[in-house]
Design a protein around this motif. Structure first.
Motif, PDB file in Angstrom:
ATOM      1  N   VAL A  15       1.244  -1.278  -0.068  1.00 18.18           N
ATOM      2  CA  VAL A  15       0.114   0.141   0.139  1.00 18.18           C
ATOM      3  C   VAL A  15       0.886   1.277   0.590  1.00 18.18           C
ATOM      4  O   VAL A  15       0.360   2.336  -0.640  1.00 18.18           O
ATOM      5  CB  VAL A  15      -1.043   0.146   1.221  1.00 18.18           C
ATOM      6  CG1 VAL A  15      -2.130   1.286   1.667  1.00 18.18           C
ATOM      7  CG2 VAL A  15      -1.859  -0.853   1.524  1.00 18.18           C
ATOM      8  N   GLY A  19       0.639   3.995  -3.036  1.00 18.42           N
ATOM      9  CA  GLY A  19       0.405   5.215  -2.235  1.00 18.42           C
ATOM     10  C   GLY A  19       1.628   6.581  -3.197  1.00 18.42           C
ATOM     11  O   GLY A  19       1.110   7.271  -3.648  1.00 18.42           O
ATOM     12  N   LYS A  22       0.555   6.703  -7.031  1.00 14.22           N
ATOM     13  CA  LYS A  22      -0.394   7.212  -7.186  1.00 14.22           C
ATOM     14  C   LYS A  22       0.415   9.238  -6.765  1.00 14.22           C
ATOM     15  O   LYS A  22      -0.545  10.025  -7.954  1.00 14.22           O
ATOM     16  CB  LYS A  22      -1.281   7.198  -6.657  1.00 14.22           C
ATOM     17  CG  LYS A  22      -2.068   6.121  -6.428  1.00 14.22           C
ATOM     18  CD  LYS A  22      -3.445   6.295  -7.554  1.00 14.22           C
ATOM     19  CE  LYS A  22      -3.816   5.148  -8.191  1.00 14.22           C
ATOM     20  NZ  LYS A  22      -4.707   5.454  -8.467  1.00 14.22           N
ATOM     21  N   MET A  50      -8.018  -3.503  -1.809  1.00 12.30           N
ATOM     22  CA  MET A  50      -6.871  -2.391  -2.963  1.00 12.30           C
ATOM     23  C   MET A  50      -8.246  -1.149  -3.659  1.00 12.30           C
ATOM     24  O   MET A  50      -7.920   0.054  -2.960  1.00 12.30           O
ATOM     25  CB  MET A  50      -6.120  -2.793  -3.857  1.00 12.30           C
ATOM     26  CG  MET A  50      -4.960  -3.366  -3.356  1.00 12.30           C
ATOM     27  SD  MET A  50      -3.966  -2.089  -2.480  1.00 12.30           S
ATOM     28  CE  MET A  50      -3.669  -0.500  -3.371  1.00 12.30           C
ATOM     29  N   LEU A  53      -8.577   1.757  -1.065  1.00  9.55           N
ATOM     30  CA  LEU A  53      -7.603   2.373  -0.680  1.00  9.55           C
ATOM     31  C   LEU A  53      -7.173   4.085  -2.050  1.00  9.55           C
ATOM     32  O   LEU A  53      -6.465   4.622  -2.356  1.00  9.55           O
ATOM     33  CB  LEU A  53      -6.386   1.677  -0.363  1.00  9.55           C
ATOM     34  CG  LEU A  53      -6.749   1.023   1.061  1.00  9.55           C
ATOM     35  CD1 LEU A  53      -5.994  -0.145   1.226  1.00  9.55           C
ATOM     36  CD2 LEU A  53      -7.314   1.949   1.956  1.00  9.55           C
ATOM     37  N   LEU A  54      -6.693   3.153  -3.486  1.00  4.26           N
ATOM     38  CA  LEU A  54      -7.068   3.657  -4.286  1.00  4.26           C
ATOM     39  C   LEU A  54      -7.881   4.660  -4.304  1.00  4.26           C
ATOM     40  O   LEU A  54      -7.428   5.799  -4.816  1.00  4.26           O
ATOM     41  CB  LEU A  54      -7.483   2.523  -5.947  1.00  4.26           C
ATOM     42  CG  LEU A  54      -6.148   1.451  -5.589  1.00  4.26           C
ATOM     43  CD1 LEU A  54      -5.891   0.835  -7.112  1.00  4.26           C
ATOM     44  CD2 LEU A  54      -4.189   1.837  -5.649  1.00  4.26           C
ATOM     45  N   MET A  57      -6.719   7.822  -2.180  1.00  5.04           N
ATOM     46  CA  MET A  57      -5.336   8.263  -3.107  1.00  5.04           C
ATOM     47  C   MET A  57      -5.605   8.840  -3.275  1.00  5.04           C
ATOM     48  O   MET A  57      -5.023   9.917  -4.188  1.00  5.04           O
ATOM     49  CB  MET A  57      -3.877   7.196  -3.504  1.00  5.04           C
ATOM     50  CG  MET A  57      -3.869   5.876  -1.806  1.00  5.04           C
ATOM     51  SD  MET A  57      -3.043   4.919  -2.830  1.00  5.04           S
ATOM     52  CE  MET A  57      -3.007   3.275  -1.384  1.00  5.04           C
ATOM     53  N   TYR A 203      -7.826  -1.164   7.736  1.00  6.63           N
ATOM     54  CA  TYR A 203      -8.046   0.152   7.119  1.00  6.63           C
ATOM     55  C   TYR A 203      -7.356   0.761   8.415  1.00  6.63           C
ATOM     56  O   TYR A 203      -6.374   1.911   8.161  1.00  6.63           O
ATOM     57  CB  TYR A 203      -8.730   0.440   6.751  1.00  6.63           C
ATOM     58  CG  TYR A 203      -9.597  -0.203   5.365  1.00  6.63           C
ATOM     59  CD1 TYR A 203      -8.452  -0.636   4.390  1.00  6.63           C
ATOM     60  CD2 TYR A 203     -10.759  -0.322   5.073  1.00  6.63           C
ATOM     61  CE1 TYR A 203      -8.863  -1.132   3.887  1.00  6.63           C
ATOM     62  CE2 TYR A 203     -11.562  -0.710   3.853  1.00  6.63           C
ATOM     63  CZ  TYR A 203     -10.321  -1.240   2.744  1.00  6.63           C
ATOM     64  OH  TYR A 203     -10.414  -1.762   1.830  1.00  6.63           O
ATOM     65  N   LEU A 206      -3.666   0.223   7.604  1.00 10.51           N
ATOM     66  CA  LEU A 206      -3.606   0.551   5.893  1.00 10.51           C
ATOM     67  C   LEU A 206      -3.840   2.445   5.181  1.00 10.51           C
ATOM     68  O   LEU A 206      -2.893   3.126   4.323  1.00 10.51           O
ATOM     69  CB  LEU A 206      -4.280  -0.430   4.496  1.00 10.51           C
ATOM     70  CG  LEU A 206      -4.022  -2.071   5.127  1.00 10.51           C
ATOM     71  CD1 LEU A 206      -4.434  -2.058   3.754  1.00 10.51           C
ATOM     72  CD2 LEU A 206      -2.329  -1.963   4.995  1.00 10.51           C
ATOM     73  N   THR A 209      -0.670   4.279   6.248  1.00 10.20           N
ATOM     74  CA  THR A 209      -0.223   3.988   5.458  1.00 10.20           C
ATOM     75  C   THR A 209      -0.154   4.792   3.985  1.00 10.20           C
ATOM     76  O   THR A 209       0.702   4.804   2.992  1.00 10.20           O
ATOM     77  CB  THR A 209      -0.302   2.529   5.142  1.00 10.20           C
ATOM     78  OG1 THR A 209       0.344   1.930   6.491  1.00 10.20           O
ATOM     79  CG2 THR A 209       1.183   2.266   3.933  1.00 10.20           C
ATOM     80  N   ALA A 210      -1.208   4.310   3.640  1.00 12.91           N
ATOM     81  CA  ALA A 210      -2.048   4.804   2.114  1.00 12.91           C
ATOM     82  C   ALA A 210      -1.852   6.309   1.822  1.00 12.91           C
ATOM     83  O   ALA A 210      -0.724   7.692   0.685  1.00 12.91           O
ATOM     84  CB  ALA A 210      -3.373   4.662   1.296  1.00 12.91           C
TER      85      ALA A 210
END
Length: 250
Positions: A15, A19, A22, A50, A53-54, A57, A203, A206, A209-210
């Motif tokens: 992740v 990030g 991204k 993902m 999260l994407l 991002m 989450y 994560l 982290t992202a």
């Protein structure tokens, strides 16, 4: 979905890597997170984990690149992506877990082969894909590969590399296009049951982290050469892609 040491050891680097990409450093390499996660999760779980999260991002990156994209190139890719996403949903609905592993693995290895061929001059995209038609075509391919493994970067790059956009305009165009693609993917993922409620427990680890990854990527965009980042990407993708292909076939 169990959050244990093995999961965190694979998911946090994956992740963070996504990030950073991204955020604008190593654009197109964000999908490396999916093959890494697919080594420890079912492919559908990895892809579903993902997506939110994407999307986060994408939103975090938009502020830095807002309004700096090429409207005409972004529109062609965005419109072309719609049928690609629909086709991706049909493929995903009718394929086995091993079939998904094979597809994710092939996309990962294919990405490395494509980048190496282009860097060595074996592929010249600069004069081949500049007509408007190719924007819609590669948008559709991006929608398909993005749905299957969040790997829409290489097809869109094939089109944008011939557009002579500056580095920032190129990155801004990819940011807005994939914000759109991920947005239209969401209801399909939901309908196919790919958004596992068990992922919510991951989450708290994560999401920060992202966001850290996006922050690093935005800062590194204009400061640091991308050579080392891409070399690490190629090694990871080759190893994980080959492992997924082997697992699928055996």
């Amino acid at each position: 979905m169990v959050v244990d040491t093995i999961f965190l050891a694979a998911a946090i680097p994956a992740v963070l890597f996504a990030g950073i990409s991204k955020g604008g450093f190593g654009s197109g390499a964000a999908f490396a997170a999916t093959p890494l996660l697919a080594l420890i999760l079912e492919p559908a779980q990895a892809v579903g984990l993902m997506l939110p999260l994407l999307m986060m991002m994408d939103v975090a990156s938009l502020k830095s690149y807002w309004g700096k994209w090429s409207k005409e190139h972004a529109l062609r890719l965005a419109l072309g992506a719609i049928p690609g996403v629909v086709l991706g949903a049909l493929v995903f609905k009718n394929i086995s877990a091993d079939g998904l592993r094979l597809m994710v693995g092939l996309v990962a290895v294919g990405f490395v082969a494509y980048q190496l061929a282009r860097s060595r001059g074996h592929l010249n995209t600069g004069k081949t894909f500049v007509a408007p038609f190719w924007g819609y075509f590669w948008g559709a391919v991006s929608g398909l590969t993005s749905f299957i493994s969040h790997a829409g970067g290489p097809p869109s790059t094939t089109y944008l590399m011939g557009s002579k956009l500056g580095k920032t305009a190129y990155q801004a165009t990819t940011v807005i296009v994939f914000w759109w693609i991920n947005l239209i993917k969401f209801p399909f993922y939901l309908g196919l049951g790919m958004l596992d409620r068990g992922a919510l427990s991951t989450y708290p680890w994560l999401v920060p982290t992202a966001l850290v990854g996006v922050f690093i990527g935005v800062r590194a965009h204009n400061m640091i050469p991308e050579t080392i980042f891409f070399r690490i990407t190629y090694v990871l993708l080759t190893i994980t892609g080959a492992k997924l292909i082997l697992d699928a076939l055996t």
